[in-house]
Write a protein that holds these residues in place. Structure first.
Motif, PDB file in Angstrom:
ATOM      1  N   PHE A 171       0.844  -1.200   0.000  1.00 50.15           N
ATOM      2  CA  PHE A 171       0.000   0.000   0.000  1.00 50.15           C
ATOM      3  C   PHE A 171       0.879   1.249   0.000  1.00 50.15           C
ATOM      4  CE2 PHE A 171      -3.363   2.608   2.424  1.00 50.15           C
ATOM      5  CZ  PHE A 171      -4.016   2.948   1.258  1.00 50.15           C
ATOM      6  N   HIS A 172       1.918   1.228   0.832  1.00 48.58           N
ATOM      7  CA  HIS A 172       2.846   2.358   0.855  1.00 48.58           C
ATOM      8  C   HIS A 172       3.632   2.435  -0.450  1.00 48.58           C
ATOM      9  CE1 HIS A 172       6.771   4.288   1.766  1.00 48.58           C
ATOM     10  NE2 HIS A 172       5.977   5.156   2.376  1.00 48.58           N
ATOM     11  N   PHE A 173       4.039   1.282  -0.981  1.00 48.03           N
ATOM     12  CA  PHE A 173       4.779   1.208  -2.241  1.00 48.03           C
ATOM     13  C   PHE A 173       4.019   1.923  -3.362  1.00 48.03           C
ATOM     14  CE2 PHE A 173       5.830  -1.071  -6.186  1.00 48.03           C
ATOM     15  CZ  PHE A 173       7.221  -1.060  -6.172  1.00 48.03           C
ATOM     16  N   MET A 174       2.715   1.698  -3.438  1.00 53.11           N
ATOM     17  CA  MET A 174       1.904   2.355  -4.471  1.00 53.11           C
ATOM     18  C   MET A 174       1.851   3.862  -4.261  1.00 53.11           C
ATOM     19  SD  MET A 174       1.236  -0.081  -6.409  1.00 53.11           S
ATOM     20  CE  MET A 174       0.167   0.807  -7.545  1.00 53.11           C
ATOM     21  N   HIS A 175       1.876   4.292  -3.009  1.00 48.75           N
ATOM     22  CA  HIS A 175       1.923   5.731  -2.740  1.00 48.75           C
ATOM     23  C   HIS A 175       3.254   6.327  -3.184  1.00 48.75           C
ATOM     24  CE1 HIS A 175      -1.661   4.960  -0.336  1.00 48.75           C
ATOM     25  NE2 HIS A 175      -1.816   6.261  -0.195  1.00 48.75           N
ATOM     26  N   VAL A 176       4.334   5.567  -3.034  1.00 49.23           N
ATOM     27  CA  VAL A 176       5.637   6.053  -3.505  1.00 49.23           C
ATOM     28  C   VAL A 176       5.618   6.211  -5.024  1.00 49.23           C
ATOM     29  CG1 VAL A 176       8.101   5.518  -3.693  1.00 49.23           C
ATOM     30  CG2 VAL A 176       6.894   5.068  -1.555  1.00 49.23           C
ATOM     31  N   ILE A 177       5.029   5.242  -5.726  1.00 50.78           N
ATOM     32  CA  ILE A 177       4.950   5.339  -7.185  1.00 50.78           C
ATOM     33  C   ILE A 177       4.168   6.585  -7.602  1.00 50.78           C
ATOM     34  CG2 ILE A 177       3.971   4.266  -9.245  1.00 50.78           C
ATOM     35  CD1 ILE A 177       4.718   1.566  -8.099  1.00 50.78           C
ATOM     36  N   LEU A 178       3.020   6.823  -6.946  1.00 53.21           N
ATOM     37  CA  LEU A 178       2.254   8.037  -7.242  1.00 53.21           C
ATOM     38  C   LEU A 178       3.076   9.278  -6.917  1.00 53.21           C
ATOM     39  CD1 LEU A 178      -0.273   9.558  -8.047  1.00 53.21           C
ATOM     40  CD2 LEU A 178      -1.189   9.180  -5.749  1.00 53.21           C
ATOM     41  N   GLY A 179       3.805   9.237  -5.798  1.00 54.81           N
ATOM     42  CA  GLY A 179       4.655  10.367  -5.440  1.00 54.81           C
ATOM     43  C   GLY A 179       5.715  10.632  -6.490  1.00 54.81           C
ATOM     44  N   LEU A 180       6.270   9.568  -7.072  1.00 58.00           N
ATOM     45  CA  LEU A 180       7.278   9.746  -8.127  1.00 58.00           C
ATOM     46  C   LEU A 180       6.671  10.368  -9.380  1.00 58.00           C
ATOM     47  CD1 LEU A 180       9.354   6.458  -7.772  1.00 58.00           C
ATOM     48  CD2 LEU A 180      10.173   8.800  -7.424  1.00 58.00           C
ATOM     49  N   VAL A 181       5.459   9.966  -9.715  1.00 58.86           N
ATOM     50  CA  VAL A 181       4.773  10.585 -10.857  1.00 58.86           C
ATOM     51  C   VAL A 181       4.611  12.092 -10.611  1.00 58.86           C
ATOM     52  CG1 VAL A 181       2.599  10.681 -12.139  1.00 58.86           C
ATOM     53  CG2 VAL A 181       3.593   8.465 -11.518  1.00 58.86           C
ATOM     54  N   ILE A 182       4.234  12.451  -9.382  1.00 58.08           N
ATOM     55  CA  ILE A 182       4.069  13.868  -9.031  1.00 58.08           C
ATOM     56  C   ILE A 182       5.411  14.592  -9.089  1.00 58.08           C
ATOM     57  CG2 ILE A 182       3.455  15.435  -7.146  1.00 58.08           C
ATOM     58  CD1 ILE A 182       1.333  13.365  -6.308  1.00 58.08           C
ATOM     59  N   LEU A 183       6.468  13.951  -8.583  1.00 55.23           N
ATOM     60  CA  LEU A 183       7.792  14.571  -8.614  1.00 55.23           C
ATOM     61  C   LEU A 183       8.259  14.816 -10.042  1.00 55.23           C
ATOM     62  CD1 LEU A 183       9.836  12.756  -5.795  1.00 55.23           C
ATOM     63  CD2 LEU A 183       8.792  15.019  -5.738  1.00 55.23           C
ATOM     64  N   VAL A 184       7.986  13.868 -10.937  1.00 48.73           N
ATOM     65  CA  VAL A 184       8.366  14.060 -12.339  1.00 48.73           C
ATOM     66  C   VAL A 184       7.622  15.259 -12.939  1.00 48.73           C
ATOM     67  CG1 VAL A 184       8.240  13.040 -14.652  1.00 48.73           C
ATOM     68  CG2 VAL A 184       9.042  11.662 -12.723  1.00 48.73           C
TER      69      VAL A 184
END
Length: 204
Positions: A147-160
């Motif tokens: 669940f946290h892993f998926m939040h990190v992926i979304l966070g990376l999309v936002i960072l990009v």
């Protein structure tokens, strides 16, 4: 002889400009979203603690088999990424768009490092036949971390997206909302991990 005095006009006293009060960084909607996500994680954490209290020996034994070094490395990577995001916001406030973009690129690389380490952990777990149904501890370990892993992926999309905006000079004084909104989300992801790591990997 009578003298008359002429008085000079007196300038009206200037009204002091009221000091601006504290400002909420980012969009208000992201804070409602963050609170909802923290509530969801809080329910997960409470369920974990309750189940662990009824299966202490099992949880301790299987927790000891986790790779704490990988978890500690991921903690360092997320903290580093959050530091880089803070520096990016500071740079943008100074109109240093190129520096802001560079700091965001560093945050993206640190976040990708987290992804690589976590995928290595999952590969090792699956190689040992660990699954959601193999034990109560494994169920919580996989569900919480994924669940946290998926939040990190979304966070990376936002960072990009933030990195691309910084490269285009989109952020600066008076136009920080998008950057601050993304930064708030990333810090939430970091905060959750700072609770999840000791709870699942360390605390007995």
């Amino acid at each position: 002889m009578e003298t008359t005095s002429t008085s000079l006009p007196v300038a009206p006293a200037s009204t002091p400009t009221p000091a601006s009060g504290p400002r909420l960084a980012g969009d208000l909607a992201i804070w409602f979203f963050i609170l909802a996500e923290l509530l969801a994680f809080g329910v997960f954490f409470a369920a974990y603690a309750f189940t662990r209290a009824n299966n202490i020996e099992l949880f301790n034994a299987e927790q000891a088999a986790l790779d704490r070094n990988a978890g500690a490395l991921n903690t360092i990577l997320l903290l580093t990424a959050s530091y880089f995001v803070v520096r990016a916001v500071q740079a943008a406030e100074l109109r240093a768009s190129r520096a802001a973009a560079n700091w965001l690129l560093g945050a993206i690389l640190a976040g990708l490092g987290f992804i690589v380490v976590k995928l290595g952990e999952y590969a090792a777990a699956f190689a040992h036949d660990i699954s959601l149904s193999s034990s109560p501890f494994h169920m919580f370990y996989l569900s919480l971390t994924f669940f946290h892993f998926m939040h990190v992926i979304l966070g990376l999309v936002i960072l990009v997206a933030m990195w691309n905006g910084a490269r285009q000079g989109r952020y600066g004084p008076g136009d920080m909302n998008g950057l601050e909104t993304g930064a708030a989300y990333w810090h939430m992801v970091d905060l959750v991990w700072l609770i999840l790591f000791p709870l699942v990997y360390v605390i007995h």
